[in-house]
Write a protein that holds these residues in place. Structure first.
Motif, PDB file in Angstrom:
ATOM      1  N   HIS A 196      -1.914  21.336  32.849  1.00 31.57           N
ATOM      2  CA  HIS A 196      -2.654  20.600  31.827  1.00 31.57           C
ATOM      3  C   HIS A 196      -1.724  19.535  31.280  1.00 31.57           C
ATOM      4  O   HIS A 196      -0.610  19.840  30.840  1.00 31.57           O
ATOM      5  CB  HIS A 196      -3.106  21.534  30.694  1.00 31.57           C
ATOM      6  CG  HIS A 196      -4.137  22.504  31.137  1.00 31.57           C
ATOM      7  ND1 HIS A 196      -3.831  23.712  31.722  1.00 31.57           N
ATOM      8  CD2 HIS A 196      -5.485  22.435  31.096  1.00 31.57           C
ATOM      9  CE1 HIS A 196      -4.944  24.338  32.027  1.00 31.57           C
ATOM     10  NE2 HIS A 196      -5.973  23.593  31.656  1.00 31.57           N
ATOM     11  N   GLY A 197      -2.175  18.295  31.298  1.00 32.95           N
ATOM     12  CA  GLY A 197      -1.320  17.212  30.844  1.00 32.95           C
ATOM     13  C   GLY A 197      -2.112  16.021  30.368  1.00 32.95           C
ATOM     14  O   GLY A 197      -3.343  16.035  30.344  1.00 32.95           O
ATOM     15  N   ALA A 198      -1.375  14.988  30.000  1.00 36.08           N
ATOM     16  CA  ALA A 198      -1.989  13.769  29.475  1.00 36.08           C
ATOM     17  C   ALA A 198      -1.374  12.555  30.171  1.00 36.08           C
ATOM     18  O   ALA A 198      -0.209  12.574  30.569  1.00 36.08           O
ATOM     19  CB  ALA A 198      -1.782  13.684  27.963  1.00 36.08           C
ATOM     20  N   PHE A 199      -2.192  11.498  30.290  1.00 35.15           N
ATOM     21  CA  PHE A 199      -1.768  10.253  30.925  1.00 35.15           C
ATOM     22  C   PHE A 199      -0.974   9.385  29.966  1.00 35.15           C
ATOM     23  O   PHE A 199      -1.381   9.192  28.812  1.00 35.15           O
ATOM     24  CB  PHE A 199      -2.990   9.427  31.363  1.00 35.15           C
ATOM     25  CG  PHE A 199      -3.734   9.979  32.525  1.00 35.15           C
ATOM     26  CD1 PHE A 199      -3.310   9.737  33.823  1.00 35.15           C
ATOM     27  CD2 PHE A 199      -4.892  10.724  32.324  1.00 35.15           C
ATOM     28  CE1 PHE A 199      -4.018  10.224  34.902  1.00 35.15           C
ATOM     29  CE2 PHE A 199      -5.612  11.213  33.403  1.00 35.15           C
ATOM     30  CZ  PHE A 199      -5.167  10.969  34.693  1.00 35.15           C
ATOM     31  N   ILE A 200       0.113   8.801  30.451  1.00 33.19           N
ATOM     32  CA  ILE A 200       0.854   7.807  29.674  1.00 33.19           C
ATOM     33  C   ILE A 200      -0.044   6.582  29.489  1.00 33.19           C
ATOM     34  O   ILE A 200      -0.728   6.145  30.421  1.00 33.19           O
ATOM     35  CB  ILE A 200       2.139   7.388  30.431  1.00 33.19           C
ATOM     36  CG1 ILE A 200       3.097   8.568  30.571  1.00 33.19           C
ATOM     37  CG2 ILE A 200       2.817   6.204  29.762  1.00 33.19           C
ATOM     38  CD1 ILE A 200       3.678   9.049  29.270  1.00 33.19           C
ATOM     39  N   ASP A 201      -0.051   6.019  28.307  1.00 30.22           N
ATOM     40  CA  ASP A 201      -0.831   4.812  28.027  1.00 30.22           C
ATOM     41  C   ASP A 201       0.025   3.590  28.358  1.00 30.22           C
ATOM     42  O   ASP A 201       0.874   3.179  27.580  1.00 30.22           O
ATOM     43  CB  ASP A 201      -1.250   4.789  26.549  1.00 30.22           C
ATOM     44  CG  ASP A 201      -2.100   3.580  26.201  1.00 30.22           C
ATOM     45  OD1 ASP A 201      -2.286   2.687  27.063  1.00 30.22           O
ATOM     46  OD2 ASP A 201      -2.572   3.521  25.054  1.00 30.22           O
ATOM     47  N   TYR A 202      -0.215   3.014  29.518  1.00 25.86           N
ATOM     48  CA  TYR A 202       0.575   1.869  29.978  1.00 25.86           C
ATOM     49  C   TYR A 202       0.266   0.593  29.195  1.00 25.86           C
ATOM     50  O   TYR A 202       0.963  -0.394  29.347  1.00 25.86           O
ATOM     51  CB  TYR A 202       0.346   1.631  31.471  1.00 25.86           C
ATOM     52  CG  TYR A 202       1.110   2.611  32.334  1.00 25.86           C
ATOM     53  CD1 TYR A 202       2.416   2.353  32.718  1.00 25.86           C
ATOM     54  CD2 TYR A 202       0.518   3.801  32.742  1.00 25.86           C
ATOM     55  CE1 TYR A 202       3.121   3.243  33.497  1.00 25.86           C
ATOM     56  CE2 TYR A 202       1.218   4.709  33.531  1.00 25.86           C
ATOM     57  CZ  TYR A 202       2.522   4.425  33.907  1.00 25.86           C
ATOM     58  OH  TYR A 202       3.210   5.309  34.676  1.00 25.86           O
ATOM     59  N   THR A 203      -0.752   0.618  28.339  1.00 22.57           N
ATOM     60  CA  THR A 203      -1.041  -0.559  27.514  1.00 22.57           C
ATOM     61  C   THR A 203      -0.287  -0.511  26.184  1.00 22.57           C
ATOM     62  O   THR A 203      -0.337  -1.468  25.421  1.00 22.57           O
ATOM     63  CB  THR A 203      -2.553  -0.693  27.234  1.00 22.57           C
ATOM     64  OG1 THR A 203      -2.981   0.397  26.412  1.00 22.57           O
ATOM     65  CG2 THR A 203      -3.352  -0.721  28.533  1.00 22.57           C
TER      66      THR A 203
END
Length: 188
Positions: free
Chosen positions: A152-159
Motif C-alpha cells: 500500500h503506497g502513494a504516488f509522488i506528486d511530480y507537479t
C-alpha cells in the motif's frame, strides 16, 4: 507462409531485385541525430527477481555471464534492494557494501541501475515525511494510499516542486555513490 514472406521481402524490403527499399537503408552518420542515451543503455542488462538478489549473488551473476563471453552493459538491482519500497536506503543485510559492489562492477565495465517506482509504501521510512509535507497525489476522493503489487503506497506528486526536489535529492544520494541510473517500473 514461405511464399508470403518472400513476397513481403520482395515488395516491401527490396524495392527491386538486389536493391533495398529506402525505408530500410541506414542514413550516413552525419544525417543521424545523436543518441539520447549512452551506448551501454542499449547493451544486455541482467538481474535477479526480487527475493533472489543480494550483493554476492548479483556480482556472481555478472561474472557468470562474462565468464561465458556474454557482454553485460548493466546490472538491474530489482525491487526490495532497499529497507522499504522506495525509501532509497540500502538493505544492509542484502547489500552490506553497495559502494564496493558498484565499484567492482564499474571495473568490469558494468553499470548499476536500481529499481524504483514513483510510489512510496506506507511502511517505508520516508513515507511519513512525504505525507506531512503534502508530497503525494490525492485522488478525487481525497485518498492518497492505494493497493498495488508491492503493498500500500502513494504516488509522488511530480507537479509539486518541493516534493520533486525532495524525491530527486534521495535519488541524487544514490547517484553520488556511483549508481548509473534507475529502472522506473510500473507506475507510469
Amino acid at each position: 507462409r514461405i511464399l508470403l514472406l518472400a513476397v513481403f521481402l520482395a515488395c516491401f524490403v527490396y524495392g527491386a531485385p538486389g536493391r533495398l527499399h529506402p525505408a530500410y537503408v541506414v542514413p550516413p552518420a552525419e544525417d543521424v541525430a545523436p543518441s539520447l542515451y549512452p551506448e551501454w543503455a542499449h547493451e544486455h542488462w541482467v538481474w535477479f527477481s526480487h527475493g533472489q538478489q543480494n550483493q554476492v549473488a548479483d556480482i556472481q551473476l555478472v561474472h557468470d555471464y562474462l565468464n561465458r563471453g556474454i557482454p553485460v552493459g548493466g546490472l538491474d538491482v530489482d525491487s526490495e534492494w532497499s529497507t522499504g519500497i522506495n525509501n532509497m536506503l540500502w538493505d544492509l543485510t542484502k547489500y552490506p557494501n553497495a559502494t564496493a559492489m558498484i565499484s567492482e562492477l564499474k571495473a568490469l565495465g558494468v553499470h548499476t541501475l536500481l529499481w524504483i517506482t514513483s510510489m512510496i509504501d506506507e511502511d517505508s521510512s520516508n513515507f511519513a515525511y512525504a505525507k506531512e509535507h503534502g508530497y503525494f497525489i490525492k485522488g478525487i476522493d481525497g485518498v492518497e494510499v492505494i493497493k498495488w503489487w508491492h503493498g500500500h503506497g502513494a504516488f509522488i506528486d511530480y507537479t509539486n516542486p518541493e516534493g520533486l526536489a525532495w524525491w530527486h535529492s534521495q535519488m541524487d544520494a544514490l547517484l553520488d555513490i556511483g549508481v548509473d541510473g534507475f529502472k522506473t517500473d510500473g507506475t507510469d
